[in-house]
Design an enzyme around this catalytic site. Structure first.
Site, short mmCIF file in Angstrom:
data_model
loop_
_atom_site.label_atom_id
_atom_site.label_comp_id
_atom_site.label_asym_id
_atom_site.label_seq_id
_atom_site.Cartn_x
_atom_site.Cartn_y
_atom_site.Cartn_z
CG HIS A 63 11.82 22.16 30.12
ND1 HIS A 63 11.38 21.61 28.94
CD2 HIS A 63 10.94 21.76 31.05
CE1 HIS A 63 10.28 20.92 29.16
NE2 HIS A 63 9.99 21.00 30.43
CB SER B 288 4.15 25.39 36.86
OG SER B 288 4.56 25.48 38.20
CG PHE B 289 2.70 23.55 30.61
CD1 PHE B 289 3.15 24.75 30.09
CD2 PHE B 289 1.94 22.74 29.80
CE1 PHE B 289 2.86 25.14 28.80
CE2 PHE B 289 1.64 23.10 28.49
CZ PHE B 289 2.08 24.31 28.00
CE1 TYR C 159 2.13 33.99 36.27
CE2 TYR C 159 3.32 35.48 37.72
CZ TYR C 159 3.30 34.59 36.67
OH TYR C 159 4.48 34.29 36.02
NE ARG D 107 11.45 36.06 45.05
CZ ARG D 107 12.74 36.26 45.35
NH1 ARG D 107 13.43 35.37 46.07
NH2 ARG D 107 13.35 37.36 44.95
CG ASP E 104 21.78 22.20 34.38
OD1 ASP E 104 21.99 23.21 35.09
OD2 ASP E 104 21.99 21.03 34.75
CB THR E 105 17.58 22.64 29.31
OG1 THR E 105 16.30 22.52 29.95
CG2 THR E 105 18.44 21.43 29.65
C1 DLZ Z 1 9.36 19.37 33.47
C2 DLZ Z 1 9.40 20.37 34.57
C3 DLZ Z 1 10.61 20.92 34.98
C4 DLZ Z 1 11.92 20.57 34.37
N1 DLZ Z 1 10.66 21.80 35.99
C5 DLZ Z 1 9.51 22.18 36.60
C6 DLZ Z 1 9.54 23.12 37.66
O1 DLZ Z 1 10.57 23.63 38.11
N2 DLZ Z 1 8.35 23.48 38.20
C7 DLZ Z 1 7.15 22.98 37.76
O2 DLZ Z 1 6.10 23.36 38.29
N3 DLZ Z 1 7.11 22.06 36.77
C8 DLZ Z 1 8.25 21.65 36.19
N4 DLZ Z 1 8.22 20.74 35.18
C9 DLZ Z 1 6.93 20.09 34.84
C10 DLZ Z 1 6.05 20.91 33.87
O3 DLZ Z 1 5.40 21.99 34.51
C11 DLZ Z 1 4.96 20.00 33.28
O4 DLZ Z 1 4.30 19.33 34.34
C12 DLZ Z 1 5.54 18.95 32.35
O5 DLZ Z 1 6.29 19.58 31.34
C13 DLZ Z 1 4.42 18.09 31.70
O6 DLZ Z 1 3.52 18.92 30.99
#
Ligand code: DLZ
Length: 159
Positions: free
Chosen positions: A96, A65-66, A121, A135, A93-94
């Site tokens: 993050h 997603s990032f 979005y 969802r 659990d964190t």
């Molecule tokens: C690292 C990570 C984690 C722990 N969980 C998810 C998640 O639940 N959904 C998601 O779309 N992406 C997750 N990511 C990956 C991050 O979005 C991203 O791809 C990494 O941190 C690398 O930039």
């Protein structure tokens, strides 16, 4: 936001602009792909139900997603009228989870405020897998449907 008062797939069909000729970019995250795949299916079928041609829908994937921020920032520079960003972040659990949710949301919001193409979005942020399943075509509808309807409405915002 979905709730017991609002199903994500409920909308007034008559309020949706006809999508013929509308070019839609969709950026979809591979994380939790059983969820994001169902969101993508919902978005595609709703867009096409309202007249968007399959050939006018461009889909690109990103790892998580990032990366939707970068993906959407590139997609808005192409010949699309609107971009939908689809992802699913499930609490772990964190802390993050909080950083990904906040960073992705802020990044997409920034794009929305600074680019000429609306970015929709489509990020689901849930405490667990069941909430995500609810969802993406489950008990609370499909956020992909909601994104498609929003995309068609926003695509005619300036007309
Ligand atoms: C690292 C990570 C984690 C722990 N969980 C998810 C998640 O639940 N959904 C998601 O779309 N992406 C997750 N990511 C990956 C991050 O979005 C991203 O791809 C990494 O941190 C690398 O930039």
């Amino acid at each position: 936001m979905a709730s017991k008062y609002h199903n994500l797939s409920d909308y007034d069909t008559n309020s949706v602009p006809n999508g013929k000729g509308t070019r839609v970019g969709i950026v979809v995250s591979e994380w939790n792909k059983e969820i994001t795949g169902a969101l993508l299916d919902g978005a595609m079928s709703t867009l096409m139900r309202h007249g968007v041609e399959e050939a006018d829908i461009r889909v690109k994937t990103v790892p998580g997603s990032f990366e939707l921020i970068y993906g959407a920032s590139q997609m808005v520079k192409t010949d699309v009228d609107v971009v939908i960003a689809i992802g699913c972040v499930i609490r772990g659990d964190t802390p993050h989870f909080d950083y990904i949710c906040a960073g992705t949301t802020q990044g997409l919001a920034h794009l929305n405020a600074t680019q000429n193409v609306p970015v929709i979005y489509g990020l689901i942020t849930t405490n667990d897998m069941q909430q995500a399943l609810d969802r993406c075509g489950g008990a609370l509808g499909n956020k992909g449907d909601e994104c498609a309807v929003t995309a068609l409405k926003m695509s005619v915002f300036n007309s």
